[in-house]
Motif scaffolding. Structure first.
Motif, PDB file in Angstrom:
ATOM      1  N   ASP A   1      -4.683 -40.065  17.286  1.00 54.96           N
ATOM      2  CA  ASP A   1      -3.561 -39.764  16.400  1.00 54.96           C
ATOM      3  C   ASP A   1      -2.278 -39.558  17.193  1.00 54.96           C
ATOM      4  OD1 ASP A   1      -5.125 -40.150  14.203  1.00 54.96           O
ATOM      5  OD2 ASP A   1      -5.064 -38.087  13.487  1.00 54.96           O
ATOM      6  N   LEU A   2      -1.952 -40.587  17.953  1.00 53.42           N
ATOM      7  CA  LEU A   2      -0.654 -40.606  18.621  1.00 53.42           C
ATOM      8  C   LEU A   2       0.467 -40.662  17.598  1.00 53.42           C
ATOM      9  CD1 LEU A   2      -2.780 -41.970  20.698  1.00 53.42           C
ATOM     10  CD2 LEU A   2      -0.742 -42.863  21.816  1.00 53.42           C
ATOM     11  N   THR A   3       0.198 -41.288  16.451  1.00 52.24           N
ATOM     12  CA  THR A   3       1.240 -41.546  15.462  1.00 52.24           C
ATOM     13  C   THR A   3       0.867 -40.943  14.113  1.00 52.24           C
ATOM     14  OG1 THR A   3       0.289 -43.626  14.632  1.00 52.24           O
ATOM     15  CG2 THR A   3       1.668 -43.758  16.612  1.00 52.24           C
TER      16      THR A   3
ATOM     17  N   SER B   1       7.860 -47.940  15.584  1.00 52.10           N
ATOM     18  CA  SER B   1       8.778 -46.926  16.108  1.00 52.10           C
ATOM     19  C   SER B   1       8.023 -45.690  16.586  1.00 52.10           C
ATOM     20  CB  SER B   1       9.795 -46.531  15.035  1.00 52.10           C
ATOM     21  OG  SER B   1       9.139 -46.010  13.881  1.00 52.10           O
ATOM     22  N   GLU B   2       6.940 -45.351  15.907  1.00 47.54           N
ATOM     23  CA  GLU B   2       6.153 -44.189  16.307  1.00 47.54           C
ATOM     24  C   GLU B   2       5.417 -44.457  17.613  1.00 47.54           C
ATOM     25  OE1 GLU B   2       5.379 -42.722  11.682  1.00 47.54           O
ATOM     26  OE2 GLU B   2       3.776 -43.693  12.830  1.00 47.54           O
ATOM     27  N   PHE B   3       4.841 -45.639  17.755  1.00 46.15           N
ATOM     28  CA  PHE B   3       4.197 -45.979  19.022  1.00 46.15           C
ATOM     29  C   PHE B   3       5.208 -46.032  20.157  1.00 46.15           C
ATOM     30  CE2 PHE B   3       0.535 -47.699  16.542  1.00 46.15           C
ATOM     31  CZ  PHE B   3      -0.471 -47.010  17.212  1.00 46.15           C
ATOM     32  N   ALA B   4       6.400 -46.542  19.881  1.00 46.74           N
ATOM     33  CA  ALA B   4       7.435 -46.589  20.922  1.00 46.74           C
ATOM     34  C   ALA B   4       7.817 -45.183  21.365  1.00 46.74           C
ATOM     35  CB  ALA B   4       8.660 -47.342  20.406  1.00 46.74           C
ATOM     36  N   ALA B   5       7.946 -44.260  20.420  1.00 48.58           N
ATOM     37  CA  ALA B   5       8.286 -42.877  20.769  1.00 48.58           C
ATOM     38  C   ALA B   5       7.154 -42.223  21.548  1.00 48.58           C
ATOM     39  CB  ALA B   5       8.596 -42.089  19.501  1.00 48.58           C
ATOM     40  N   ALA B   6       5.916 -42.481  21.138  1.00 43.46           N
ATOM     41  CA  ALA B   6       4.772 -41.919  21.858  1.00 43.46           C
ATOM     42  C   ALA B   6       4.719 -42.444  23.284  1.00 43.46           C
ATOM     43  CB  ALA B   6       3.483 -42.245  21.120  1.00 43.46           C
ATOM     44  N   SER B   7       4.946 -43.738  23.445  1.00 44.21           N
ATOM     45  CA  SER B   7       4.923 -44.339  24.774  1.00 44.21           C
ATOM     46  C   SER B   7       6.010 -43.761  25.668  1.00 44.21           C
ATOM     47  CB  SER B   7       5.091 -45.861  24.657  1.00 44.21           C
ATOM     48  OG  SER B   7       5.083 -46.481  25.917  1.00 44.21           O
ATOM     49  N   ALA B   8       7.199 -43.603  25.126  1.00 44.46           N
ATOM     50  CA  ALA B   8       8.306 -43.046  25.913  1.00 44.46           C
ATOM     51  C   ALA B   8       7.996 -41.617  26.340  1.00 44.46           C
ATOM     52  CB  ALA B   8       9.599 -43.088  25.090  1.00 44.46           C
TER      53      ALA B   8
END
Length: 242
Positions: free
Chosen positions: A40-42, A48-55
């Motif tokens: 549940d990273l997102t 956009s949620e995966f991009a924020a999690a990755s950053a």
């Protein structure tokens, strides 16, 4: 000694920014050997949620291992959900799910998510035959001098938390994992931490659940688990924000 910071359910999209900052600062200050994020990273598997999690994961500066959670499969794209539900997670895997060499620890994954289920609540876990077989093969080949930890998203059996389990195939899976030599199963999903011993009288395994760093708290403030492994002995400390 090996230290693992076990965190779960960060839910980018409904994340708690203060809790994320607290965790990141703790990681940078203490430099654990690994951050283990059990799904549940997102909130809804949006790009956009995966991009924020990755950053955010990029800022931690330590090895990271991620597992998929039910919220990491598309919620609002039925076509993708049916035909390629792990497409966005695969991109995350390429960066944050690599082979590890942790002193004294063998870490293996177990997939408990499913694209579809023959029940109304698809947020619940499911352990498929092939997924369990892959995990058991990895466990049976592990170094017996190491502590074997299985990482997945859903608690395999009920853990006494407010969020109920209901993982299909979970009872058989945890019994098989214990027989194969697993010492602990680290999970998320419940949003409350727990540390319980499962046993069938002959075999036993610890069930260790992490809380959440999102706004979706239950009975516990935002938290993570600190795992310490020394000479195949595991201690778990729940660390809460604030």
């Amino acid at each position: 000694m090996t230290r693992i910071f076990h965190v779960s359910d960060v839910h980018f999209g409904t994340e708690d920014r203060a809790a994320l900052d607290w965790f990141a600062e703790t990681v940078r200050a203490e430099q654990p050997d690994l951050v283990l994020l059990t799904g549940d990273l997102t909130a809804a598997a949006r790009r956009s949620e995966f991009a924020a999690a990755s950053a955010w994961l990029d800022t931690l500066g330590v090895p990271i291992r991620i597992e998929p959670g039910n919220h990491d499969l598309p919620v609002y794209s039925p076509f993708m959900r049916l035909f390629d539900p792990y497409a966005r997670m695969r991109r995350m895997y390429a960066r944050f799910h690599k082979p590890l060499d942790l002193p004294g620890v063998t870490l293996v994954s177990l997939k408990t998510t499913a694209r579809v289920q023959l029940r109304r609540n698809w947020s619940l876990g499911r352990v498929g035959r092939d997924a369990l077989a892959r995990t058991l093969r990895a466990l049976r080949g592990h170094d017996p001098d190491t502590l074997a930890i299985v990482a997945c998203h859903h608690p395999l059996v009920e853990a006494g938390t407010r969020t109920r389990g209901g993982t299909h195939g979970g009872v058989g899976a945890i019994a098989a994992l214990a027989q194969a030599g697993a010492h602990a199963v680290c999970t998320g999903h419940a949003h409350d931490p727990f540390d319980r011993l499962w046993t069938d009288g002959k075999y036993s395994v610890r069930m260790i659940g992490a809380g959440t760093l999102s706004e979706r708290v239950r009975d516990t403030p935002p938290s993570f688990n600190e795992l310490r492994i020394v000479d195949r002995q595991l201690t778990v400390t729940v660390r809460t924000a604030g």
